[in-house]
Design an enzyme around this catalytic site. Structure first.
Site, PDB file in Angstrom:
ATOM      1  N   SER A  13       0.830  -1.207   0.000  1.00  0.00           N
ATOM      2  CA  SER A  13       0.000   0.000   0.000  1.00  0.00           C
ATOM      3  C   SER A  13       0.860   1.251   0.000  1.00  0.00           C
ATOM      4  O   SER A  13       0.620   2.191  -0.755  1.00  0.00           O
ATOM      5  CB  SER A  13      -0.891   0.039   1.248  1.00  0.00           C
ATOM      6  OG  SER A  13      -1.806  -1.006   1.242  1.00  0.00           O
ATOM      7  N   ARG A  36       0.334   7.861   5.780  1.00  0.00           N
ATOM      8  CA  ARG A  36      -0.540   7.080   6.655  1.00  0.00           C
ATOM      9  C   ARG A  36      -1.969   7.639   6.647  1.00  0.00           C
ATOM     10  O   ARG A  36      -2.936   6.893   6.773  1.00  0.00           O
ATOM     11  CB  ARG A  36       0.035   6.997   8.082  1.00  0.00           C
ATOM     12  CG  ARG A  36      -0.607   5.891   8.915  1.00  0.00           C
ATOM     13  CD  ARG A  36       0.285   5.356  10.005  1.00  0.00           C
ATOM     14  NE  ARG A  36       1.351   4.517   9.513  1.00  0.00           N
ATOM     15  CZ  ARG A  36       1.238   3.221   9.220  1.00  0.00           C
ATOM     16  NH1 ARG A  36       0.088   2.609   9.384  1.00  0.00           N
ATOM     17  NH2 ARG A  36       2.264   2.545   8.775  1.00  0.00           N
ATOM     18  N   HIS A  39      -3.410   6.238   3.525  1.00  0.00           N
ATOM     19  CA  HIS A  39      -3.589   4.800   3.736  1.00  0.00           C
ATOM     20  C   HIS A  39      -4.892   4.517   4.490  1.00  0.00           C
ATOM     21  O   HIS A  39      -5.590   3.537   4.227  1.00  0.00           O
ATOM     22  CB  HIS A  39      -2.378   4.280   4.523  1.00  0.00           C
ATOM     23  CG  HIS A  39      -2.405   2.818   4.838  1.00  0.00           C
ATOM     24  ND1 HIS A  39      -2.713   2.355   6.098  1.00  0.00           N
ATOM     25  CD2 HIS A  39      -2.165   1.734   4.085  1.00  0.00           C
ATOM     26  CE1 HIS A  39      -2.655   1.025   6.096  1.00  0.00           C
ATOM     27  NE2 HIS A  39      -2.334   0.630   4.887  1.00  0.00           N
TER      28      HIS A  39
END
Lengths: 206, 206
Positions: A13, A36, A39
């Protein structure tokens, strides 16, 4: 067939997110946090709306290293923050939204429980704030700051929504407090948790 | 000055979201759910990526009215679902991600805890699934369905991310199971919780 190994999924990812980060101007550390957030939301647009101020990362990591107590406005953000990493960093997490005192104060003052939970946090000496949902919580932190009642070590300010969220973050950006925020409507408890998790992983590893 | 009354904030948010819904083709009931997903993420794009199938809302509300047990893949979704509304509907919520049996199974099979928690749920007779995070959980539900081991009453399938999430939802849409999903990378535990909350409010009120 699909990938079933959790760390493999996460690594892949992050590689995919990397590919779209070429048009950003984040520092090497900032990009870790931005990735993040993407994500967590599946939303590449975050790379265009994240704003870091006043050496946020440096200050946040220093504060975490001291073993701080962190306020969160929602139980979802509370739940989303990685507890083993938090413990490893010797930090604590507090959410007062279901505290009886907060229910009482909220009724008396006809304001949100989120705002009242900030008052309670400040009265307990907390000076690190993670706001993922409630503009009223963020506004309240800044009111108390202006009144000299709290001097936040850092603020994660990512309330979500269409009434006050964008304005509360714009207002936050007027202050010289170490902070991360998003421009516009987007944000959320999941986003707030992802920022703290990124900081924790940067401090104590995964 | 900013609005401090929680219900006033929510009503105003919903009015603002209404203004952008003119270019959608949702039913009156579908629009309620779509709006809550947008309310939760601050992201108008959701109105373009939500897919309802097989009379999702009718089936979901009927199932909720029977007082069902609902599986969630994450503690964040668990936390985000409104507990008073859940109780009022006489429903229960289960998240097995931290269950010892799931830890054990995950190590033995080298797969995600999310996927293993689906196996555990099915073994306990659960047939309502809310997946906000893990593509592997959604894939596993569909594997067990194909094997005739579970016949889901409905599925909320909104895993988020860049590895398997879009594919898992595309795969879900091949099945004649009452479902809601999103097209592409976006989704999340907050989105999953918002869908269940919308259904609960439609069933038992706010």
């Amino acid at each position: 067939m699909y990938i079933k190994n959790p760390m493999e999924i996460e690594d892949k990812s992050m590689d995919i997110i990397d590919e779209v980060m070429g048009d950003t101007y984040f520092s090497k550390e900032e990009i870790i946090i931005a990735k993040r957030m993407i994500h967590t939301t599946g939303d590449f647009e975050y790379r265009k709306i994240i704003d870091f101020k006043e050496d946020f990362i440096k200050n946040a990591i220093e504060t975490i290293k001291e073993g701080t107590t962190i306020f969160t406005d929602t139980k979802m953000a509370y739940m989303g923050i990685n507890k083993p990493a938090l413990e490893k960093a010797n930090c604590r997490l507090k959410c007062f939204i279901d505290d009886e005192r907060v229910f009482k104060m909220s009724k008396e003052l006809n304001t949100t429980r989120s705002a009242c939970s900030v008052d309670l946090a400040v009265s307990e000496g907390i000076d690190v704030f993670v706001v993922g949902n409630a503009p009223t919580a963020l506004f309240r932190i800044l009111e108390l700051y202006k009144e000299g009642k709290v001097n936040p070590k850092f603020i994660v300010g990512v309330p979500v929504g269409f009434v006050g969220a964008a304005e509360s973050k714009e207002y936050l950006r007027e202050f010289s407090i170490p902070q991360i925020s998003t421009v516009g409507n987007k944000g959320g408890s999941n986003v707030a948790a992802s920022i703290i998790n990124a900081l924790l992983y940067m401090t104590v590893g995964r």
